[in-house]
Design a protein around this motif. Structure first.
Motif, short mmCIF file in Angstrom:
data_model
loop_
_atom_site.label_atom_id
_atom_site.label_comp_id
_atom_site.label_asym_id
_atom_site.label_seq_id
_atom_site.Cartn_x
_atom_site.Cartn_y
_atom_site.Cartn_z
N LEU A 1 0.83 -1.19 0.00
CA LEU A 1 0.00 0.00 0.00
C LEU A 1 0.87 1.25 0.00
CD1 LEU A 1 -2.77 -0.90 2.63
CD2 LEU A 1 -2.92 -1.01 0.13
N ARG B 1 -0.25 -7.42 -5.01
CA ARG B 1 -1.09 -6.27 -5.37
C ARG B 1 -0.43 -4.97 -4.90
NH1 ARG B 1 -5.93 -5.57 -3.16
NH2 ARG B 1 -5.87 -7.12 -1.46
N VAL C 1 -1.46 -0.86 -4.40
CA VAL C 1 -2.58 0.09 -4.39
C VAL C 1 -2.17 1.36 -3.64
CG1 VAL C 1 -5.00 0.46 -3.81
CG2 VAL C 1 -4.20 -1.86 -4.33
N VAL D 1 -9.07 -2.74 1.50
CA VAL D 1 -8.25 -2.88 0.29
C VAL D 1 -7.20 -3.97 0.47
CG1 VAL D 1 -6.54 -1.72 -1.16
CG2 VAL D 1 -8.63 -0.52 -0.50
N ILE E 1 -8.70 -5.33 -6.56
CA ILE E 1 -8.16 -3.96 -6.64
C ILE E 1 -6.64 -4.02 -6.66
CG2 ILE E 1 -8.10 -1.70 -5.55
CD1 ILE E 1 -10.66 -2.50 -4.03
N THR E 2 -6.05 -3.61 -7.77
CA THR E 2 -4.60 -3.55 -7.85
C THR E 2 -4.18 -2.64 -9.00
OG1 THR E 2 -2.55 -4.86 -7.83
CG2 THR E 2 -4.24 -5.51 -9.41
N THR F 1 -3.61 0.51 -9.13
CA THR F 1 -4.47 1.67 -9.25
C THR F 1 -4.44 2.49 -7.97
OG1 THR F 1 -6.70 2.37 -9.90
CG2 THR F 1 -6.54 0.52 -8.36
N GLN F 2 -5.17 3.61 -8.00
CA GLN F 2 -5.41 4.42 -6.82
C GLN F 2 -6.84 4.20 -6.35
OE1 GLN F 2 -2.76 8.37 -7.18
NE2 GLN F 2 -4.53 8.43 -8.51
N VAL F 3 -7.04 4.17 -5.05
CA VAL F 3 -8.37 4.16 -4.46
C VAL F 3 -8.59 5.54 -3.86
CG1 VAL F 3 -9.82 3.21 -2.65
CG2 VAL F 3 -8.42 1.68 -4.04
#
Length: 249
Positions: free
Chosen positions: A138, A179, A181, A227, A235-236, A238-240
Protein backbone atom coordinates in the motif's frame (compact mmCIF):
# COMPACT_ATOMS: atom_id res chain seq x y z
CA UNK A 1 -12.52 -10.60 10.42
CA UNK A 2 -11.06 -9.28 7.16
CA UNK A 3 -7.38 -9.67 8.06
CA UNK A 4 -7.34 -12.66 10.37
CA UNK A 5 -3.98 -14.48 10.25
CA UNK A 6 -2.42 -11.66 8.23
CA UNK A 7 0.76 -9.78 9.13
CA UNK A 8 1.04 -6.05 8.48
CA UNK A 9 4.18 -3.92 8.70
CA UNK A 10 3.78 -0.15 8.96
CA UNK A 11 6.75 2.19 8.66
CA UNK A 12 5.99 5.50 10.30
CA UNK A 13 3.51 3.58 12.41
CA UNK A 14 3.74 6.03 15.30
CA UNK A 15 2.32 8.94 13.29
CA UNK A 16 -1.32 9.92 12.94
CA UNK A 17 -1.95 8.12 9.64
CA UNK A 18 0.30 5.19 10.51
CA UNK A 19 -1.50 4.78 13.81
CA UNK A 20 -4.88 4.92 12.07
CA UNK A 21 -3.86 2.19 9.66
CA UNK A 22 -2.37 0.06 12.41
CA UNK A 23 -5.59 0.38 14.39
CA UNK A 24 -7.71 -0.45 11.35
CA UNK A 25 -5.64 -3.51 10.47
CA UNK A 26 -5.59 -4.80 14.05
CA UNK A 27 -9.34 -4.33 14.43
CA UNK A 28 -9.77 -6.72 11.50
CA UNK A 29 -7.52 -9.35 13.08
CA UNK A 30 -4.08 -8.58 11.63
CA UNK A 31 -0.90 -8.94 13.64
CA UNK A 32 0.58 -5.47 13.34
CA UNK A 33 4.25 -4.51 13.45
CA UNK A 34 4.69 -0.75 13.78
CA UNK A 35 8.13 0.63 13.02
CA UNK A 36 9.62 4.09 13.30
CA UNK A 37 12.26 6.17 15.00
CA UNK A 38 10.39 7.36 18.10
CA UNK A 39 9.75 4.63 20.71
CA UNK A 40 7.19 6.64 22.70
CA UNK A 41 4.82 7.22 19.79
CA UNK A 42 5.13 3.63 18.61
CA UNK A 43 4.28 2.32 22.08
CA UNK A 44 1.29 4.67 22.31
CA UNK A 45 -0.15 3.14 19.13
CA UNK A 46 0.65 -0.41 20.22
CA UNK A 47 -0.80 0.08 23.71
CA UNK A 48 -4.04 1.40 22.23
CA UNK A 49 -4.32 -1.62 19.95
CA UNK A 50 -3.58 -4.08 22.76
CA UNK A 51 -6.12 -2.38 25.02
CA UNK A 52 -8.73 -3.09 22.35
CA UNK A 53 -7.72 -6.75 22.14
CA UNK A 54 -5.48 -6.50 19.09
CA UNK A 55 -1.95 -7.72 18.41
CA UNK A 56 0.80 -5.14 18.02
CA UNK A 57 4.58 -5.08 18.28
CA UNK A 58 6.99 -2.19 17.92
CA UNK A 59 10.50 -1.72 16.61
CA UNK A 60 12.79 1.28 16.30
CA UNK A 61 13.84 1.29 12.64
CA UNK A 62 15.34 4.01 10.47
CA UNK A 63 13.57 3.48 7.15
CA UNK A 64 16.43 5.21 5.33
CA UNK A 65 18.79 2.46 6.51
CA UNK A 66 18.46 -0.49 4.13
CA UNK A 67 20.29 -2.91 6.44
CA UNK A 68 18.07 -2.03 9.39
CA UNK A 69 14.91 -2.39 7.30
CA UNK A 70 15.98 -5.75 5.90
CA UNK A 71 16.94 -7.06 9.33
CA UNK A 72 13.58 -5.94 10.70
CA UNK A 73 11.48 -7.48 7.95
CA UNK A 74 13.44 -10.73 8.23
CA UNK A 75 12.71 -10.80 11.96
CA UNK A 76 9.01 -10.16 11.33
CA UNK A 77 8.79 -13.03 8.86
CA UNK A 78 10.72 -15.35 11.18
CA UNK A 79 8.28 -14.56 13.97
CA UNK A 80 5.01 -14.49 12.08
CA UNK A 81 5.71 -16.69 9.06
CA UNK A 82 4.90 -14.06 6.41
CA UNK A 83 4.55 -10.41 5.56
CA UNK A 84 1.16 -9.87 3.94
CA UNK A 85 0.82 -6.08 4.00
CA UNK A 86 3.46 -3.36 3.92
CA UNK A 87 3.08 0.41 3.87
CA UNK A 88 5.45 3.31 4.36
CA UNK A 89 3.90 6.52 5.75
CA UNK A 90 7.16 8.43 6.18
CA UNK A 91 7.17 10.39 2.94
CA UNK A 92 9.21 13.46 2.09
CA UNK A 93 9.97 16.64 4.00
CA UNK A 94 7.13 18.90 2.87
CA UNK A 95 8.01 22.42 1.71
CA UNK A 96 4.85 24.46 1.14
CA UNK A 97 6.25 27.36 -0.89
CA UNK A 98 6.21 28.55 -4.50
CA UNK A 99 8.74 26.52 -6.47
CA UNK A 100 10.67 29.67 -7.31
CA UNK A 101 11.33 30.22 -3.60
CA UNK A 102 12.69 26.72 -2.85
CA UNK A 103 16.43 26.17 -3.12
CA UNK A 104 17.48 23.47 -5.55
CA UNK A 105 19.35 21.63 -2.81
CA UNK A 106 16.35 21.56 -0.46
CA UNK A 107 14.01 20.44 -3.24
CA UNK A 108 16.27 17.62 -4.40
CA UNK A 109 17.03 16.45 -0.87
CA UNK A 110 13.35 16.22 0.07
CA UNK A 111 12.30 14.33 -3.06
CA UNK A 112 15.30 12.02 -2.73
CA UNK A 113 14.42 11.20 0.88
CA UNK A 114 10.84 10.33 0.01
CA UNK A 115 11.77 8.08 -2.90
CA UNK A 116 14.68 6.45 -1.08
CA UNK A 117 12.68 5.36 1.97
CA UNK A 118 9.85 4.09 -0.22
CA UNK A 119 12.25 2.11 -2.38
CA UNK A 120 14.05 0.58 0.60
CA UNK A 121 10.95 -0.59 2.46
CA UNK A 122 9.15 -1.84 -0.64
CA UNK A 123 12.18 -3.80 -1.81
CA UNK A 124 12.46 -5.42 1.61
CA UNK A 125 8.83 -6.49 1.72
CA UNK A 126 8.75 -7.54 -1.94
CA UNK A 127 11.70 -9.88 -1.38
CA UNK A 128 9.52 -11.99 0.92
CA UNK A 129 6.25 -11.48 -0.94
CA UNK A 130 7.80 -12.84 -4.15
CA UNK A 131 8.76 -16.03 -2.30
CA UNK A 132 5.22 -16.26 -0.90
CA UNK A 133 3.64 -15.45 -4.27
CA UNK A 134 1.29 -13.10 -2.43
CA UNK A 135 1.12 -9.79 -0.61
CA UNK A 136 -0.25 -6.25 -0.69
CA UNK A 137 1.89 -3.13 -0.97
CA UNK A 138 0.00 0.00 0.00
CA UNK A 139 1.02 3.58 -0.69
CA UNK A 140 -0.51 6.80 0.65
CA UNK A 141 -0.87 10.21 -0.96
CA UNK A 142 -1.37 9.61 -4.64
CA UNK A 143 -1.29 11.61 -7.85
CA UNK A 144 -3.93 14.30 -8.39
CA UNK A 145 -3.75 15.28 -12.05
CA UNK A 146 -6.30 18.03 -11.51
CA UNK A 147 -4.21 19.79 -8.86
CA UNK A 148 -4.59 23.56 -9.30
CA UNK A 149 -3.32 24.82 -5.96
CA UNK A 150 -0.36 27.21 -5.98
CA UNK A 151 2.21 27.10 -3.20
CA UNK A 152 2.23 23.32 -2.95
CA UNK A 153 5.98 23.37 -3.37
CA UNK A 154 7.46 19.88 -3.48
CA UNK A 155 4.47 18.12 -1.95
CA UNK A 156 2.36 17.10 -4.95
CA UNK A 157 5.49 16.58 -7.03
CA UNK A 158 6.83 14.20 -4.39
CA UNK A 159 3.56 12.28 -4.25
CA UNK A 160 3.51 12.06 -8.06
CA UNK A 161 7.03 10.64 -7.96
CA UNK A 162 6.06 7.98 -5.42
CA UNK A 163 2.99 7.13 -7.48
CA UNK A 164 5.21 6.59 -10.51
CA UNK A 165 7.35 4.28 -8.38
CA UNK A 166 4.21 2.39 -7.34
CA UNK A 167 3.17 1.93 -10.97
CA UNK A 168 6.53 0.41 -11.82
CA UNK A 169 6.34 -1.95 -8.85
CA UNK A 170 2.87 -3.00 -10.04
CA UNK A 171 4.21 -4.04 -13.44
CA UNK A 172 7.11 -6.00 -11.98
CA UNK A 173 5.37 -7.68 -9.04
CA UNK A 174 1.96 -8.59 -10.44
CA UNK A 175 3.28 -11.85 -11.95
CA UNK A 176 4.05 -12.94 -8.36
CA UNK A 177 0.52 -12.37 -7.12
CA UNK A 178 1.42 -9.12 -5.35
CA UNK A 179 -1.09 -6.27 -5.37
CA UNK A 180 -0.05 -2.61 -5.32
CA UNK A 181 -2.58 0.09 -4.39
CA UNK A 182 -2.33 3.78 -3.54
CA UNK A 183 -4.82 5.50 -1.26
CA UNK A 184 -5.40 8.87 -2.91
CA UNK A 185 -5.99 11.55 -0.30
CA UNK A 186 -6.92 15.18 -0.48
CA UNK A 187 -5.81 15.71 3.11
CA UNK A 188 -6.92 14.21 6.44
CA UNK A 189 -8.09 17.24 8.36
CA UNK A 190 -8.16 15.66 11.82
CA UNK A 191 -4.38 15.26 11.58
CA UNK A 192 -3.91 19.02 11.17
CA UNK A 193 -2.73 21.07 14.16
CA UNK A 194 -5.68 22.67 15.94
CA UNK A 195 -4.50 26.22 15.41
CA UNK A 196 -6.21 29.17 13.69
CA UNK A 197 -3.64 29.25 10.90
CA UNK A 198 -4.75 25.80 9.72
CA UNK A 199 -8.45 26.63 9.58
CA UNK A 200 -8.40 27.85 5.93
CA UNK A 201 -6.61 24.72 4.74
CA UNK A 202 -9.01 22.51 6.65
CA UNK A 203 -12.03 24.32 5.22
CA UNK A 204 -10.67 24.27 1.66
CA UNK A 205 -10.46 20.48 1.77
CA UNK A 206 -14.02 20.24 3.02
CA UNK A 207 -15.27 22.73 0.42
CA UNK A 208 -13.58 20.78 -2.40
CA UNK A 209 -15.65 17.69 -1.60
CA UNK A 210 -19.06 17.29 -3.28
CA UNK A 211 -20.29 15.94 0.06
CA UNK A 212 -18.75 18.87 1.93
CA UNK A 213 -16.83 16.72 4.36
CA UNK A 214 -13.34 15.28 4.65
CA UNK A 215 -12.03 11.78 5.26
CA UNK A 216 -11.13 11.01 8.88
CA UNK A 217 -8.37 8.89 10.33
CA UNK A 218 -10.95 6.21 11.06
CA UNK A 219 -11.94 6.27 7.38
CA UNK A 220 -8.30 5.78 6.39
CA UNK A 221 -7.95 2.73 8.62
CA UNK A 222 -11.21 1.17 7.47
CA UNK A 223 -10.56 1.60 3.75
CA UNK A 224 -6.95 0.44 4.05
CA UNK A 225 -8.07 -2.72 5.86
CA UNK A 226 -10.65 -3.50 3.18
CA UNK A 227 -8.25 -2.88 0.29
CA UNK A 228 -5.57 -5.04 1.91
CA UNK A 229 -8.00 -7.88 2.59
CA UNK A 230 -9.06 -10.69 0.28
CA UNK A 231 -12.36 -8.82 -0.14
CA UNK A 232 -10.34 -6.26 -2.09
CA UNK A 233 -8.45 -8.82 -4.18
CA UNK A 234 -9.76 -7.34 -7.45
CA UNK A 235 -8.16 -3.96 -6.64
CA UNK A 236 -4.60 -3.55 -7.85
CA UNK A 237 -2.35 -1.37 -10.02
CA UNK A 238 -4.47 1.67 -9.25
CA UNK A 239 -5.41 4.42 -6.82
CA UNK A 240 -8.37 4.16 -4.46
CA UNK A 241 -9.82 7.63 -3.99
CA UNK A 242 -10.46 8.37 -0.30
CA UNK A 243 -10.66 12.14 -0.75
CA UNK A 244 -14.50 12.24 -0.55
CA UNK A 245 -14.42 13.45 -4.15
CA UNK A 246 -11.98 16.32 -3.60
CA UNK A 247 -9.33 14.77 -5.88
CA UNK A 248 -9.87 13.65 -9.44
CA UNK A 249 -6.52 11.93 -10.15
Amino acid sequence: MLLENKTAVIYGGGGSIGGAMATGFAAEGARVFVAGRTPATLETVADRIRAEGGQAETAVVDALDASAVNDHIDAVVEKSGSVDISINLIGLDAIFQPLADISTADFVAAISKGLTTQLITTKAAARHMVKQESGVLLFFGGSDHANSLPGMGNVQIGMDAVESLRRQWAVELAPHGIRTVTLLTGGIVDTFPDIPEMAPARQSIIDASPLKRAATMADVGSVAAFVASDKGRSITSTQVNISVGACYG
